[in-house]
Write a protein that holds these residues in place. Structure first.
Motif, PDB file in Angstrom:
ATOM      1  N   GLY A  76      24.599  91.447 -48.950  1.00 38.91           N
ATOM      2  CA  GLY A  76      24.676  90.172 -49.655  1.00 38.91           C
ATOM      3  C   GLY A  76      25.685  89.213 -49.065  1.00 38.91           C
ATOM      4  O   GLY A  76      26.230  88.381 -49.770  1.00 38.91           O
ATOM      5  N   GLN A  77      25.961  89.355 -47.762  1.00 39.34           N
ATOM      6  CA  GLN A  77      26.895  88.417 -47.134  1.00 39.34           C
ATOM      7  C   GLN A  77      26.284  87.025 -47.010  1.00 39.34           C
ATOM      8  O   GLN A  77      26.968  86.083 -46.674  1.00 39.34           O
ATOM      9  N   SER A  78      25.009  86.921 -47.281  1.00 35.28           N
ATOM     10  CA  SER A  78      24.340  85.620 -47.308  1.00 35.28           C
ATOM     11  C   SER A  78      23.111  85.782 -48.182  1.00 35.28           C
ATOM     12  O   SER A  78      22.826  86.879 -48.648  1.00 35.28           O
ATOM     13  N   ALA A  79      22.403  84.693 -48.359  1.00 32.00           N
ATOM     14  CA  ALA A  79      21.114  84.832 -49.030  1.00 32.00           C
ATOM     15  C   ALA A  79      20.194  85.610 -48.104  1.00 32.00           C
ATOM     16  O   ALA A  79      20.365  85.587 -46.877  1.00 32.00           O
ATOM     17  N   LEU A  80      19.273  86.324 -48.707  1.00 33.66           N
ATOM     18  CA  LEU A  80      18.344  87.118 -47.894  1.00 33.66           C
ATOM     19  C   LEU A  80      17.625  86.237 -46.878  1.00 33.66           C
ATOM     20  O   LEU A  80      17.445  86.617 -45.722  1.00 33.66           O
ATOM     21  N   LYS A  81      17.275  85.019 -47.308  1.00 32.97           N
ATOM     22  CA  LYS A  81      16.559  84.088 -46.448  1.00 32.97           C
ATOM     23  C   LYS A  81      17.381  83.800 -45.174  1.00 32.97           C
ATOM     24  O   LYS A  81      16.866  83.886 -44.056  1.00 32.97           O
ATOM     25  N   THR A  82      18.663  83.509 -45.366  1.00 37.30           N
ATOM     26  CA  THR A  82      19.520  83.185 -44.238  1.00 37.30           C
ATOM     27  C   THR A  82      19.678  84.379 -43.303  1.00 37.30           C
ATOM     28  O   THR A  82      19.725  84.241 -42.080  1.00 37.30           O
ATOM     29  N   TRP A  83      19.737  85.533 -43.914  1.00 38.66           N
ATOM     30  CA  TRP A  83      19.873  86.765 -43.128  1.00 38.66           C
ATOM     31  C   TRP A  83      18.619  86.966 -42.261  1.00 38.66           C
ATOM     32  O   TRP A  83      18.708  87.320 -41.084  1.00 38.66           O
ATOM     33  N   ILE A  84      17.456  86.723 -42.856  1.00 36.88           N
ATOM     34  CA  ILE A  84      16.212  86.858 -42.087  1.00 36.88           C
ATOM     35  C   ILE A  84      16.158  85.789 -40.998  1.00 36.88           C
ATOM     36  O   ILE A  84      15.742  86.064 -39.870  1.00 36.88           O
ATOM     37  N   LEU A 159      16.299  74.156 -37.657  1.00 36.80           N
ATOM     38  CA  LEU A 159      16.837  74.679 -38.914  1.00 36.80           C
ATOM     39  C   LEU A 159      17.261  73.554 -39.852  1.00 36.80           C
ATOM     40  O   LEU A 159      17.080  73.641 -41.065  1.00 36.80           O
ATOM     41  N   ARG A 160      17.835  72.494 -39.276  1.00 35.17           N
ATOM     42  CA  ARG A 160      18.336  71.391 -40.109  1.00 35.17           C
ATOM     43  C   ARG A 160      17.191  70.489 -40.574  1.00 35.17           C
ATOM     44  O   ARG A 160      17.021  70.246 -41.770  1.00 35.17           O
ATOM     45  N   GLU A 161      16.411  69.996 -39.618  1.00 36.75           N
ATOM     46  CA  GLU A 161      15.434  68.958 -39.951  1.00 36.75           C
ATOM     47  C   GLU A 161      14.163  69.531 -40.571  1.00 36.75           C
ATOM     48  O   GLU A 161      13.584  68.925 -41.446  1.00 36.75           O
ATOM     49  N   ILE A 162      13.729  70.647 -40.082  1.00 33.14           N
ATOM     50  CA  ILE A 162      12.445  71.170 -40.552  1.00 33.14           C
ATOM     51  C   ILE A 162      12.639  72.153 -41.703  1.00 33.14           C
ATOM     52  O   ILE A 162      11.995  72.069 -42.740  1.00 33.14           O
ATOM     53  N   ASP A 163      13.549  73.089 -41.515  1.00 37.89           N
ATOM     54  CA  ASP A 163      13.742  74.093 -42.564  1.00 37.89           C
ATOM     55  C   ASP A 163      14.751  73.640 -43.617  1.00 37.89           C
ATOM     56  O   ASP A 163      14.866  74.273 -44.677  1.00 37.89           O
ATOM     57  N   GLY A 164      15.509  72.592 -43.289  1.00 36.59           N
ATOM     58  CA  GLY A 164      16.407  72.022 -44.285  1.00 36.59           C
ATOM     59  C   GLY A 164      17.594  72.906 -44.641  1.00 36.59           C
ATOM     60  O   GLY A 164      18.069  72.894 -45.784  1.00 36.59           O
ATOM     61  N   LEU A 165      18.075  73.692 -43.717  1.00 37.16           N
ATOM     62  CA  LEU A 165      19.246  74.537 -44.000  1.00 37.16           C
ATOM     63  C   LEU A 165      20.520  73.699 -43.952  1.00 37.16           C
ATOM     64  O   LEU A 165      20.607  72.710 -43.216  1.00 37.16           O
ATOM     65  N   SER A 166      21.505  74.124 -44.724  1.00 39.62           N
ATOM     66  CA  SER A 166      22.801  73.441 -44.693  1.00 39.62           C
ATOM     67  C   SER A 166      23.573  73.895 -43.452  1.00 39.62           C
ATOM     68  O   SER A 166      23.203  74.865 -42.796  1.00 39.62           O
ATOM     69  N   TYR A 167      24.653  73.172 -43.162  1.00 36.11           N
ATOM     70  CA  TYR A 167      25.483  73.540 -42.002  1.00 36.11           C
ATOM     71  C   TYR A 167      25.981  74.989 -42.130  1.00 36.11           C
ATOM     72  O   TYR A 167      26.015  75.731 -41.152  1.00 36.11           O
ATOM     73  N   ASP A 168      26.375  75.340 -43.338  1.00 35.59           N
ATOM     74  CA  ASP A 168      26.858  76.703 -43.604  1.00 35.59           C
ATOM     75  C   ASP A 168      25.810  77.741 -43.215  1.00 35.59           C
ATOM     76  O   ASP A 168      26.103  78.720 -42.516  1.00 35.59           O
ATOM     77  N   GLU A 169      24.624  77.497 -43.704  1.00 28.20           N
ATOM     78  CA  GLU A 169      23.541  78.459 -43.454  1.00 28.20           C
ATOM     79  C   GLU A 169      23.181  78.509 -41.971  1.00 28.20           C
ATOM     80  O   GLU A 169      22.922  79.586 -41.418  1.00 28.20           O
ATOM     81  N   ILE A 170      23.189  77.349 -41.336  1.00 32.51           N
ATOM     82  CA  ILE A 170      22.882  77.313 -39.897  1.00 32.51           C
ATOM     83  C   ILE A 170      23.955  78.088 -39.123  1.00 32.51           C
ATOM     84  O   ILE A 170      23.649  78.872 -38.223  1.00 32.51           O
ATOM     85  N   ALA A 171      25.200  77.852 -39.519  1.00 32.14           N
ATOM     86  CA  ALA A 171      26.298  78.543 -38.838  1.00 32.14           C
ATOM     87  C   ALA A 171      26.136  80.055 -38.974  1.00 32.14           C
ATOM     88  O   ALA A 171      26.302  80.802 -38.002  1.00 32.14           O
ATOM     89  N   PHE A 172      25.780  80.523 -40.180  1.00 27.78           N
ATOM     90  CA  PHE A 172      25.592  81.970 -40.358  1.00 27.78           C
ATOM     91  C   PHE A 172      24.395  82.478 -39.569  1.00 27.78           C
ATOM     92  O   PHE A 172      24.453  83.529 -38.927  1.00 27.78           O
ATOM     93  N   SER A 173      23.317  81.698 -39.593  1.00 29.11           N
ATOM     94  CA  SER A 173      22.097  82.129 -38.888  1.00 29.11           C
ATOM     95  C   SER A 173      22.328  82.248 -37.385  1.00 29.11           C
ATOM     96  O   SER A 173      21.755  83.123 -36.735  1.00 29.11           O
ATOM     97  N   LEU A 174      23.146  81.365 -36.863  1.00 29.68           N
ATOM     98  CA  LEU A 174      23.382  81.393 -35.421  1.00 29.68           C
ATOM     99  C   LEU A 174      24.604  82.241 -35.063  1.00 29.68           C
ATOM    100  O   LEU A 174      24.819  82.561 -33.902  1.00 29.68           O
ATOM    101  N   GLY A 175      25.388  82.564 -36.056  1.00 27.69           N
ATOM    102  CA  GLY A 175      26.612  83.320 -35.792  1.00 27.69           C
ATOM    103  C   GLY A 175      27.652  82.482 -35.072  1.00 27.69           C
ATOM    104  O   GLY A 175      28.368  82.975 -34.202  1.00 27.69           O
ATOM    105  N   VAL A 176      27.719  81.212 -35.402  1.00 24.84           N
ATOM    106  CA  VAL A 176      28.711  80.329 -34.758  1.00 24.84           C
ATOM    107  C   VAL A 176      29.489  79.592 -35.850  1.00 24.84           C
ATOM    108  O   VAL A 176      29.168  79.691 -37.032  1.00 24.84           O
TER     109      VAL A 176
END
Lengths: 201, 307
Positions: A76-84, A159-176
């Motif tokens: 649960g370090q992120s939402a399941l969606k972000t983890w996927i 991730l930002r424009e199409i999937d609409g993820l926030s900066y936080d979520e993008i950062a976690f998804s990319l590991g940056v």
């Protein structure tokens, strides 16, 4: 730097947590539920990142195998969606390298793709034919420019424009870090904007 | 004059567009955009770019109906197959049918019994019985071994005692012969008294014990240590007499002691053809003559005989 990873189980709803536990226990119905709940998201992201239907389909399946293999480590370090998302991007990045080396010449451009599938809708509600055409031209140019961006920049834009993820979520998804996300996004938008300005009459 | 400079707003315009600013910041920026045309154009450009990208993405995605790809079915099928062929499930499968397990255990036990049985038979076969023909042949084939001692002959160096034997002689007269084998290791084996006189048991036993204790340098034939058969002739004679008259006899006896010569014919077996005289130290410790009783133990050299 804001820590993108420190969220905790609170982020994951009770229903999602129960689903994850059932998947970790190897329950087939839970696995089916997880896949059907996320397959569209994963496939579309893969398609946008790789630009090839078969590759995207293959990647999607690999992503779900990877999810089920590692779901017992998910805390649960992120939402399941972000983890996927994160798993999907990592796999797409690996595949992208391999794909670029092996099949760069064979990559299907959007024009070919659209010709082959012929399923493009007219975007927007603009009824004027010439304006609509110009807008379509612009959109296609933009998409083509997106496909030619470096993988990391393209991923941030998708991730930002199409999937609409926030900066936080993008950062976690990319590991940056979030700063990296911002700078990549700015650079990518700059490139795309320059492309648009060339098309614009 | 705007409340915020355009540079400041443009720096935050992307974050504003992406909805990453706080409410108050958004209100500020929105206020600026309402007034500033160039910044407003910039914001519109960002929005139209987003819109175009979303539209295109939608078109591209919609061109491939995800539901028809049956990702879910493929994934679940592969998961099921992987589970089926995983090692754990295979092991579980084996144990689900106990017939196979019992058969396997039975076969293992039977194999184990066969292996142990054949190993023990081979082990028993390898142990040579002392009266078997093979044993006799192997003993005969190695002359000079401890089991097949050689006859002492003139080409050999006879065994010599390395350590001294000290035996208190009895006052009785004793004469007897000992037969023994001096092994390759220089030890006396199988000592037998050949003509034992029944009265001297104690003395003979002491003698035998001493003989076992003595360390010999083994006989050497052509550079190799060999076991040899030996016969010792032991005689102890006490001569009693008056001081003046018996001195001559005493001197004679003492002289005799220093001369390693046989004093009696050897009990040589019929097949013996040659004999040698191994030099061995006398087994008798001389006792000083007493003035009162003037008894003198006679020390006689042991005579080795070959047979």
């Amino acid at each position: 730097m804001k820590d993108a990873g420190a969220l905790g189980w609170v982020e994951v709803g009770h229903r999602e947590a129960a689903l994850i536990e059932r998947c970790a226990a190897g329950e087939p119905t839970a696995c089916a539920e997880l896949v059907s709940g996320h397959e569209r998201m994963v496939f579309q992201l893969a398609l946008h990142l790789l630009g090839d239907r078969d590759e995207a389909l293959d990647l999607s399946q690999e992503v779900f195998f990877s999810v089920f293999r590692t779901i017992h480590k998910f805390r649960g370090q992120s939402a399941l969606k972000t983890w996927i998302y994160r798993i999907c991007i990592n796999q797409a990045r690996n595949r992208q390298r391999w794909w670029r080396r092996r099949h760069k010449a064979d990559q299907v451009s959007l024009e070919q793709h659209v010709t082959a599938h012929g399923d493009l809708r007219q975007p927007g509600d603009d009824t004027a034919p010439d304006r609509a055409y110009a807008r379509k031209q612009m959109a296609e140019r933009l998409w083509s420019a997106l496909e030619h961006l470096p993988f990391d920049q393209r991923t941030v834009v998708v991730l930002r424009e199409i999937d609409g993820l926030s900066y936080d979520e993008i950062a976690f998804s990319l590991g940056v870090a979030i700063g990296t996300v911002k700078s990549r996004l700015t650079r990518a938008r700059q490139t795309l904007r320059e492309e648009l300005r060339e098309v614009r009459p | 004059m705007h409340e915020h400079s355009c540079a400041d707003v443009r720096q935050r315009l992307e974050a504003f567009h992406d909805g990453e600013l706080s409410v108050s910041e958004r209100i500020e920026i929105q206020g600026h955009l309402d007034e500033c045309v160039s910044c407003s154009l910039e914001a519109t450009e960002l929005s139209s770019m987003s819109g175009s990208l979303r539209d295109m993405a939608l078109q591209v995605s919609d061109s491939v109906p995800v539901e028809r790809l049956r990702i879910s079915a493929h994934v679940l099928e592969r998961l099921r197959v992987e589970e089926q062929f995983s090692l754990r499930s295979q092991v579980v499968d084996w144990f689900s049918d106990m017939h196979l397990v019992w058969a396997g255990i039975g076969a293992s036990v039977a194999t184990l019994i066969c292996v142990v049985g054949s190993a023990s038979v081979l082990h028993a076969a390898n142990q040579e019985r002392p009266n078997s023909m093979a044993r006799v042949i192997s003993v005969l084939a190695s002359p000079g071994s401890n089991d097949n001692p050689m006859r002492l002959n003139y080409e050999m160096n006879a065994p010599r005692a390395v350590t001294d034997a000290a035996i208190e002689m009895s006052e009785e007269d004793v004469e007897y012969a000992l037969s023994a084998v001096v092994s390759r290791e220089g030890r006396v084996q199988g000592v037998e008294v050949i003509n034992q006189q029944p009265a001297n048991n104690r003395y003979v036993n002491a003698m035998l014990n001493e003989a076992y204790r003595v360390q010999f340098a083994p006989a050497v034939s052509r550079g190799d240590a060999v076991a040899v058969s030996m016969v010792w002739l032991v005689a102890s004679t006490t001569v009693k007499g008056r001081h003046d008259e018996d001195m001559q006899l005493l001197r004679q006896a003492l002289r005799l002691r220093n001369t390693p010569a046989p004093i009696a014919p050897l009990p040589i077996p019929a097949e013996a053809t040659e004999e040698s005289k191994p030099e061995t130290l006398p087994l008798v410790k001389p006792v000083a003559p007493d003035a009162a009783s003037s008894s003198a133990p006679m020390a006689l050299a042991a005579v080795g005989g070959a047979f």
